[in-house]
Design an enzyme around this catalytic site. Structure first.
Site, PDB file in Angstrom:
ATOM      1  N   LYS A  38       0.842  -1.204   0.000  1.00 57.03           N
ATOM      2  CA  LYS A  38       0.000   0.000   0.000  1.00 57.03           C
ATOM      3  C   LYS A  38       0.876   1.252   0.000  1.00 57.03           C
ATOM      4  CE  LYS A  38      -3.765  -2.623   2.046  1.00 57.03           C
ATOM      5  NZ  LYS A  38      -4.556  -3.051   3.203  1.00 57.03           N
TER       6      LYS A  38
ATOM      7  N   GLN B  55      -4.565  -1.797   9.498  1.00 53.62           N
ATOM      8  CA  GLN B  55      -4.540  -3.127   8.884  1.00 53.62           C
ATOM      9  C   GLN B  55      -5.199  -4.144   9.829  1.00 53.62           C
ATOM     10  OE1 GLN B  55      -3.622  -3.666   5.743  1.00 53.62           O
ATOM     11  NE2 GLN B  55      -4.045  -5.845   5.857  1.00 53.62           N
TER      12      GLN B  55
ATOM     13  N   ASP C 167     -10.766   2.989   4.175  1.00 53.29           N
ATOM     14  CA  ASP C 167     -11.128   1.575   4.094  1.00 53.29           C
ATOM     15  C   ASP C 167     -12.650   1.405   4.125  1.00 53.29           C
ATOM     16  OD1 ASP C 167      -9.437  -0.591   3.753  1.00 53.29           O
ATOM     17  OD2 ASP C 167      -8.643  -0.479   5.795  1.00 53.29           O
TER      18      ASP C 167
END
Ligand code: GUN
Length: 292
Positions: free
Chosen positions: A54, A98, A121
């Site tokens: 990422k 994450q 996200d």
């Protein structure tokens, strides 16, 4: 092979090129680089690899990235303090924690703390709640399901009125994918470990999104002729012919399914590259929202 291959690698590259072009224009106009903060707690090798990719993607697209790697024993309080400081930091546009977090940490409390304008996200309860409600729009759609829908639309698959089956009900893929399909007027069935007659249910699907994490579980004779198959599975199987000793396969038996389906994503090279491409798109969107 009768199915048309959906080339996720190529479509993801197109998304990345579009994002990079917009970022370059913004930067030339003197605006701050869209910047993503990633937060990783602990040392899971898969999570470390994802977070690294990422950050690398941000760099490749002319965006900024800041990575926070905290030890596995980080306390809830310390993690929440970091999230609050990233919420307040004007140089940060997107925040990505994450998952999964180590089991002593409360994921729900962490995700609800992320400012919705930085929730690239799309996992905050407000974004998911809006996705689940008629007439409401989330600010951000979770990246993997967003990528699945994007692949269907780019391939010209009609979602409206289709019978869609989603295998798996995870917070990250299955559930938001089902909500997105409903929002696009598909008739959606969500299957899980306790579903009875899985093959019979899958056989009615015009669109199948497989995100159940079971190696090649979906067989060719489960598939309706002409169906569009989006395979989210990434499963490693031993393969002595490979230097690494293994290869990646999906939740769908590709060789069987490709003879029956109308469209199919490969593994690797299907949904995988889309997740990061959509994250980059969301991070740019975050910067645009915060400009206003
Ligand atoms: N773990 C597996 N997939 C994802 C994802 O898309 N985002 C985050 N934050 N964690 C994940």
């Amino acid at each position: 092979m009768t199915a048309q291959l959906i080339d996720g690698k190529m479509i993801a590259q197109q998304v990345r090129d579009e994002v990079a072009a917009t970022v370059a224009k913004r930067t030339a106009a003197g605006k701050q680089k869209p910047t993503l903060a990633t937060v990783l707690v602990g040392d899971r090798p898969d999570s470390q690899a994802y977070v690294k990719s990422k950050g690398k993607a941000c760099e490749e697209l002319g965006m900024g990235s800041v990575s926070h790697h905290l030890p596995a024993e980080t306390s809830q309080e310390e993690l929440e303090k970091l999230i609050k400081s990233l919420n307040d930091d004007k140089t940060i546009n997107g925040i990505l924690v994450q998952l999964p977090l180590p089991s002593h940490l409360n994921e729900e409390r962490v995700l609800q703390l992320i400012s919705i304008e930085k929730d690239v996200d799309g996992f905050s309860p407000i974004n998911i709640g809006r996705l689940a409600q008629k007439g409401r729009e989330p600010l951000f759609v979770p990246c993997t399901p967003y990528g699945c829908i994007y692949l269907l639309e780019k391939s010209g698959v009609k979602i409206e009125g289709a019978n869609a089956v989603v295998l798996g009900r995870s917070n990250i893929v299955g559930m938001p994918a089902a909500l997105l399909l409903i929002g696009k007027n598909a008739t959606v069935t969500v299957c899980h470990s306790r579903t009875q007659d899985l093959p019979g249910t899958v056989r009615r699907a015009d669109i199948l999104i497989a995100a159940i994490g079971k190696t090649e579980m979906v067989r060719g004779d489960w598939i309706k002729p002409g169906a569009a198959i989006i395979d989210v599975g990434i499963n490693s199987v031993p393969d002595a012919t490979k230097k690494s000793g293994h290869r990646l396969v999906g939740d769908v038996n590709f060789n069987e399914a490709k003879e029956v389906a109308g469209f199919i994503t490969p593994v690797p090279g299907g949904v995988g590259p889309m997740t990061i491409a959509m994250l980059m798109k969301n991070t740019l969107r975050a910067a645009e929202i915060q400009d206003k």
